[in-house]
Scaffold this motif. Structure first.
Motif, PDB file in Angstrom:
ATOM      1  N   THR A   5       0.842  -1.185   0.000  1.00 42.71           N
ATOM      2  CA  THR A   5       0.000   0.000   0.000  1.00 42.71           C
ATOM      3  C   THR A   5       0.882   1.241   0.000  1.00 42.71           C
ATOM      4  O   THR A   5       1.973   1.237   0.577  1.00 42.71           O
ATOM      5  CB  THR A   5      -0.942   0.049   1.211  1.00 42.71           C
ATOM      6  OG1 THR A   5      -0.164   0.126   2.409  1.00 42.71           O
ATOM      7  CG2 THR A   5      -1.830  -1.195   1.257  1.00 42.71           C
ATOM      8  N   THR A  12       2.038  -3.659   7.388  1.00 39.36           N
ATOM      9  CA  THR A  12       0.644  -3.663   7.824  1.00 39.36           C
ATOM     10  C   THR A  12       0.438  -4.755   8.871  1.00 39.36           C
ATOM     11  O   THR A  12       0.976  -5.858   8.735  1.00 39.36           O
ATOM     12  CB  THR A  12      -0.287  -3.917   6.623  1.00 39.36           C
ATOM     13  OG1 THR A  12      -0.090  -2.887   5.654  1.00 39.36           O
ATOM     14  CG2 THR A  12      -1.739  -3.912   7.054  1.00 39.36           C
ATOM     15  N   ASN A  44       1.982  -5.151   2.587  1.00 34.98           N
ATOM     16  CA  ASN A  44       0.600  -5.423   2.971  1.00 34.98           C
ATOM     17  C   ASN A  44       0.252  -6.905   2.782  1.00 34.98           C
ATOM     18  O   ASN A  44      -0.586  -7.277   1.979  1.00 34.98           O
ATOM     19  CB  ASN A  44      -0.347  -4.546   2.134  1.00 34.98           C
ATOM     20  CG  ASN A  44      -1.788  -4.669   2.567  1.00 34.98           C
ATOM     21  OD1 ASN A  44      -2.077  -4.758   3.757  1.00 34.98           O
ATOM     22  ND2 ASN A  44      -2.705  -4.686   1.613  1.00 34.98           N
TER      23      ASN A  44
END
Length: 255
Positions: free
Chosen positions: A5, A55, A18
């Motif tokens: 991302t 993430t 991510n």
């Protein structure tokens, strides 16, 4: 790039791995995509800071052991990692690794390649390579001893153990560790400060410090590619991949 991302806050570009369900393990494609994004950002005059993070609960757990032919990474993964490390080093902007959780294997190498490493207090750094029959790569054989000296670098490579963020600060391995709940605010404060700094001066300072301290990086990347290429063909690595899947310790034979 669903595995990555990208977000922008004024002059700060944040790139996040991510793949939380895989603890942000990286494939050859992910490594190359990260390098592409950093190279693109490096050419953008409106980007003043590049932030790298993950993430979920990990920064990166390292190479995805099931991503390559035969169920293990190949030399293409090593070459992609080398390309990424060079991109981080050569970016004209300051690069900040915001380490929100474990940074393992090549994920550790990537974090340490950044100019500044800001870590959560529950993060740790681990060069886990020899545990699976491999040697450190991603420039770690240059980045780590440059930061902490031969004795600690050798310990991280040969008897790999988790280095908690607070200990990593004390060693000089990373810049700063903060409480987990303060990580986002601390990252914003740091990147905002860099983003409002003198960009030409920051770029010149980064280039000069890297030229003085990372003189062995290119040689390390070459040695790692050669050594890893040999090790990836060994029975020990094949056994380690099987053992990983079976959730048991590998039985190394030296073959």
């Amino acid at each position: 790039m669903s595995d990555i991302t990208v977000s922008r806050d004024a002059a700060v570009l944040t790139i996040a791995i991510n793949r939380p369900e895989r603890l942000n393990s990286v494939t050859t494609d992910v490594l190359n995509d990260l390098a592409d994004l950093i190279l693109e950002a490096g050419a953008d005059p409106d980007v003043r800071v590049i932030t790298l993070t993950g993430t979920g609960r990990a920064f990166s757990s390292g190479a995805d052991l099931k991503s390559g032919a035969g169920g293990k990474p190949g030399t293409d993964t090593i070459m992609a990692a080398n390309r990424l490390i060079r991109a981080v080093r050569d970016a004209r902007q300051p690069t900040v690794a915001v380490v929100n959780g474990p940074a393992v294997g090549v994920g550790c190498s990537l974090a340490l390649a950044a100019d500044l490493v800001l870590a959560s207090s529950n993060a740790y750094f681990l060069l886990s390579f020899t545990s699976i029959g491999l040697m450190p790569d991603g420039g770690a054989t240059a980045l780590v001893p440059t930061a902490v000296g031969r004795a600690r670098a050798m310990a991280m490579a040969l008897v790999p153990e988790r280095i908690p963020a607070s200990e990593a600060v004390a060693w000089g391995l990373i810049y700063q560790a903060v409480d987990a709940e303060e990580l986002d605010a601390a990252a914003k404060a740091l990147t905002d400060r860099l983003a409002t700094g003198a960009p030409l001066a920051l770029a010149a300072a980064k280039k000069a410090v890297n030229a003085a301290t990372l003189t062995s990086l290119e040689g390390a990347l070459g040695r790692e590619l050669e050594g890893q290429g040999h090790l990836l063909r060994t029975s020990d690595v094949a056994e380690a991949v099987v053992a990983f899947g079976e959730k048991r310790p590998p039985k190394f034979t030296g073959a």
